[in-house]
Design a protein around this motif. Structure first.
Motif, mmCIF file in Angstrom:
data_model
loop_
_atom_site.group_PDB
_atom_site.id
_atom_site.type_symbol
_atom_site.label_atom_id
_atom_site.label_comp_id
_atom_site.label_asym_id
_atom_site.label_seq_id
_atom_site.Cartn_x
_atom_site.Cartn_y
_atom_site.Cartn_z
ATOM 1 N N ARG A 38 41.445 34.753 34.491
ATOM 2 C CA ARG A 38 40.726 33.580 34.497
ATOM 3 C C ARG A 38 40.271 32.889 35.659
ATOM 4 N NH1 ARG A 38 40.116 28.516 34.663
ATOM 5 N NH2 ARG A 38 42.128 27.989 35.222
ATOM 6 N N LYS A 39 41.356 32.879 36.373
ATOM 7 C CA LYS A 39 41.246 32.359 37.982
ATOM 8 C C LYS A 39 40.393 33.353 38.659
ATOM 9 C CE LYS A 39 45.169 29.314 38.065
ATOM 10 N NZ LYS A 39 46.628 29.111 38.399
ATOM 11 N N LEU A 40 40.637 34.515 38.582
ATOM 12 C CA LEU A 40 39.901 35.526 39.408
ATOM 13 C C LEU A 40 38.692 35.684 38.925
ATOM 14 C CD1 LEU A 40 39.955 37.911 41.482
ATOM 15 C CD2 LEU A 40 40.756 39.505 39.878
ATOM 16 N N LEU A 41 38.257 35.535 37.664
ATOM 17 C CA LEU A 41 36.812 35.510 37.146
ATOM 18 C C LEU A 41 35.952 34.313 37.828
ATOM 19 C CD1 LEU A 41 37.431 36.899 33.526
ATOM 20 C CD2 LEU A 41 36.260 38.192 35.575
ATOM 21 N N CYS A 42 36.755 33.291 37.663
ATOM 22 C CA CYS A 42 36.087 32.007 38.176
ATOM 23 C C CYS A 42 35.726 32.251 40.054
ATOM 24 C CB CYS A 42 37.136 30.718 38.270
ATOM 25 S SG CYS A 42 36.998 30.226 36.588
ATOM 26 N N ILE A 43 36.738 32.673 40.615
ATOM 27 C CA ILE A 43 36.619 32.994 42.180
ATOM 28 C C ILE A 43 35.366 33.977 42.324
ATOM 29 C CG2 ILE A 43 37.435 34.307 44.200
ATOM 30 C CD1 ILE A 43 40.194 32.961 43.364
ATOM 31 N N LEU A 44 35.068 34.758 41.341
ATOM 32 C CA LEU A 44 34.049 36.030 41.408
ATOM 33 C C LEU A 44 32.649 35.454 41.145
ATOM 34 C CD1 LEU A 44 35.730 39.210 39.877
ATOM 35 C CD2 LEU A 44 35.423 38.647 42.327
ATOM 36 N N ILE A 67 28.856 39.984 44.968
ATOM 37 C CA ILE A 67 28.622 41.620 44.904
ATOM 38 C C ILE A 67 29.515 42.289 44.217
ATOM 39 C CG2 ILE A 67 30.095 42.049 46.941
ATOM 40 C CD1 ILE A 67 27.568 43.397 48.223
ATOM 41 N N VAL A 68 30.818 41.661 44.023
ATOM 42 C CA VAL A 68 31.900 42.349 43.269
ATOM 43 C C VAL A 68 31.998 41.897 41.836
ATOM 44 C CG1 VAL A 68 33.520 42.863 45.455
ATOM 45 C CG2 VAL A 68 33.617 40.817 43.958
ATOM 46 N N LEU A 69 31.078 40.909 41.469
ATOM 47 C CA LEU A 69 30.986 40.607 39.975
ATOM 48 C C LEU A 69 30.977 41.775 38.897
ATOM 49 C CD1 LEU A 69 30.993 37.898 38.378
ATOM 50 C CD2 LEU A 69 28.601 38.027 38.288
ATOM 51 N N PRO A 70 30.261 42.907 39.149
ATOM 52 C CA PRO A 70 30.419 43.941 38.138
ATOM 53 C C PRO A 70 31.823 44.384 37.840
ATOM 54 C CG PRO A 70 28.388 44.356 39.308
ATOM 55 C CD PRO A 70 29.376 42.952 40.140
ATOM 56 N N CYS A 98 33.743 41.950 35.687
ATOM 57 C CA CYS A 98 33.343 42.062 34.317
ATOM 58 C C CYS A 98 34.415 43.252 33.638
ATOM 59 C CB CYS A 98 32.075 42.888 34.323
ATOM 60 S SG CYS A 98 30.778 41.541 34.544
ATOM 61 N N CYS A 99 34.939 44.059 34.243
ATOM 62 C CA CYS A 99 35.910 44.997 33.679
ATOM 63 C C CYS A 99 37.247 44.298 33.207
ATOM 64 C CB CYS A 99 36.341 46.235 34.559
ATOM 65 S SG CYS A 99 34.808 47.060 35.174
ATOM 66 N N LEU A 100 37.274 43.089 33.886
ATOM 67 C CA LEU A 100 38.352 42.203 33.481
ATOM 68 C C LEU A 100 38.528 41.568 32.064
ATOM 69 C CD1 LEU A 100 39.460 40.728 36.965
ATOM 70 C CD2 LEU A 100 40.556 42.685 35.582
ATOM 71 N N VAL A 101 37.229 41.417 31.616
ATOM 72 C CA VAL A 101 37.002 40.735 30.330
ATOM 73 C C VAL A 101 37.892 41.407 29.264
ATOM 74 C CG1 VAL A 101 35.388 39.829 28.899
ATOM 75 C CG2 VAL A 101 34.988 39.427 31.377
#
Length: 129
Positions: free
Chosen positions: A67-73, A80-83, A86-89
């Motif tokens: 969750r924290k990593l997704l918030c940072i992204l 640029i690394v958001l895709p 999405c693999c983490l979801v």
């Protein structure tokens, strides 16, 4: 209880720490989870409530880290690394499902059986132990 339905000990206490370089007196044991439970620090058999609680805490920690990593992204320089994020979801969703399964086993009046052991092995892999 002191033993599982299969006769294995439910808890194996922490061995004294060996200060020799590279020594580990508390190595991984098959069908056991190492952690701090109701009887102290040691190895808890995967069919015990303490083992489920230890695994659950580990999985919840992983969910929170994702969750924290997704918030940072979501911060602009990281778009640029958001895709990749999405693999983490799906992993986060799977971990949450596993937590629900563990909690159901914790509430069961007795171990659910061989299937529970197989599921616990999966939980152990996801719990990094």
């Amino acid at each position: 209880s002191d033993t599982t339905l299969s006769g294995e000990p439910g808890f194996i206490p922490l061995e004294p720490i060996n200060n020799a370089k590279g020594a580990n007196n508390n190595e991984r044991k098959e069908n056991y989870v190492f952690g701090d439970g109701s009887m102290g620090i040691g190895h808890y058999h995967i069919h015990t409530k303490d083992a489920y609680e230890i695994i659950c805490k580990r999985l919840e920690s992983q969910v929170e880290s994702i969750r924290k990593l997704l918030c940072i992204l979501l911060i602009p320089p990281f778009f640029i690394v958001l895709p990749w994020g999405c693999c983490l979801v799906p992993k986060q969703r799977k971990l949450k499902e596993m937590i629900i399964g563990i909690k159901k086993q914790m509430e069961a009046p007795a171990p659910i059986g061989h299937h529970a052991a197989l599921e616990s092995a999966t939980f152990l892999r996801y719990a990094n132990y």
